[in-house]
Design a protein around this motif. Structure first.
Motif: not given
Ligand code: PLP
Length: 379
Positions: A125, A207, A296-297, A344
């Motif tokens: 992603r 998203r 969510y977070y 994260k």
């Molecule tokens: C937060 C983030 C995402 C999305 O993280 P999810 O845990 O899938 O919501 C994607 N790329 C980066 C660079 C991020 O900081």
């Protein structure tokens, strides 16, 4: 009140997001027409706005309780002299901490690509920055040095490069449109990106990360919703930090998104003096559930120059989660996370008291313990 008539035209200028944007407050003179500004706030305004962008919508300003100097919306929207004081604390910090703060935000380096609008930290992603502009600049923003400082809308050439980056990589299945606030971009430009992404067979979900339901709910027009629903599956995450932000207008915006089939999630930031108590956070997540928004977070505040005064200790966040989990609806509890240069990382209270041969000792939310046979370890 946000209301619409049969032609979907806003009933008043106030209900028109273009009016909210055009009349956003950017100067001390305009600010004084909305709220009473103390001499300290005026001084902070002059000093801080030399370094960081300032902008607030009339709508978001209207949520401030004028009698309360520590109003949660006021603290998120008005410059505070502590944004500059942080600079002078750096010398006293341990060296690993100092180098992090010195780089403004250590998180930006990770996942950087040679296309400046794409951040690719996780294989499947990407984060796609459509703009650096926001309707309201949050004082706690982790991108606060960049916010509002560069071109207002990422130009078509750059957007096309971003789309090409994604098109070349079939492992990407999830695109997160971010900013700035991507919903400050006109519908036609958002639709251009959505339709181009939808032509890529490997993109499963798209998203949008936007704070407009909080700072400019008028943006969620019936036209926007009609447009977005053509490109499903689309998910939206927004950013409510305090129960005072969940107004009748915000609820209408959310209702419209839900009716268009867009699931709405919420990403809060744990902010000292704003939402760092169990009481406020519980009220917030309950009001989110009533509005059918899924928490969510809960982000631990990033280590960002100019926003360090919002940071709490991690114990504060863990204690909040501890007092939510089991004490309220399971899906009212957000995942508490800290962003590190590695990505994260979840932070959780510990429910495992200990283990032994063939068993595990657990505790529940009331601190009652339970010894459970651990079938995975027959030794
Ligand atoms: C937060 C983030 C995402 C999305 O993280 P999810 O845990 O899938 O919501 C994607 N790329 C980066 C660079 C991020 O900081």
């Amino acid at each position: 009140m946000l209301t619409t008539n049969a032609t979907d035209k806003p009933n008043s200028a106030w209900d028109d997001w273009r009016w909210q944007l055009a009349n956003s407050v950017t100067t001390i003179e305009a600010l004084k027409q909305h709220i009473n500004v103390s001499p300290e706030e005026e001084e902070a305004f002059y000093q801080v706005s030399e370094r960081y962008s300032f902008r607030v919508t009339p709508y978001y300003l209207s949520l401030i309780n004028k009698e309360d100097r520590n109003d949660p919306v006021r603290l998120q929207a008005l410059p505070n002299i502590q944004e500059l004081e942080d600079l002078f604390h750096i010398e006293q910090l341990p060296s690993f901490h100092r180098s992090a703060v010195d780089s403004e935000n250590p998180l930006w380096k990770e996942g950087k690509t040679d296309v400046s609008c794409i951040v690719h930290r996780y294989p499947d992603r990407v984060l796609f920055h459509l703009t650096n502009f926001c309707a309201t600049y949050c004082r706690h923003c982790s991108r606060k040095v960049h916010a509002g400082q560069e071109s207002i809308v990422t130009d078509r050439t750059l957007i096309d490069k971003g789309i090409a980056y994604i098109a070349e990589r079939p492992e990407i299945r999830d695109v997160l449109l971010s900013g700035g606030d991507p919903l400050t971009v006109p519908d036609t430009k958002i639709e251009y990106v959505l339709s181009r992404l939808r032509q890529l067979p490997h993109i499963q979900i798209i998203r949008l990360g936007t704070r407009t339901p909080v700072t400019m709910p008028q943006r969620i027009t019936p036209e926007f919703c009609q447009m977005v629903k053509k490109y499903h599956p689309i998910w939206i995450n927004t950013h409510f930090n305090h129960p005072n932000e969940i107004t009748a207008e915000a609820k209408i915006a959310i209702e419209r998104l839900l009716e268009a089939g867009v699931p709405v999630g919420n990403q809060s930031v744990l902010l000292r003096g704003i939402n760092d108590t169990v009481e406020v956070m519980k009220d917030l997540v309950h009001k989110l559930l009533i509005a059918r928004v899924r928490p969510y977070y809960l982000y631990h505040a990033d280590l960002v120059r100019g926003a360090e005064h919002f940071r709490t200790s991690i114990d504060v966040g863990i204690d909040i989660i501890e007092n939510l989990r089991g004490h309220t609806t399971g899906f009212a509890v957000p995942q508490y996370v800290i962003c590190t240069p590695l990505g994260k990382t979840p932070l959780n209270p510990n429910y495992v008291i200990g283990t032994g041969p063939g068993y595990i000792v657990l505790r529940n939310y009331e601190w009652r313990t339970w010894k459970d046979p651990d079938s995975l370890d027959p030794s």
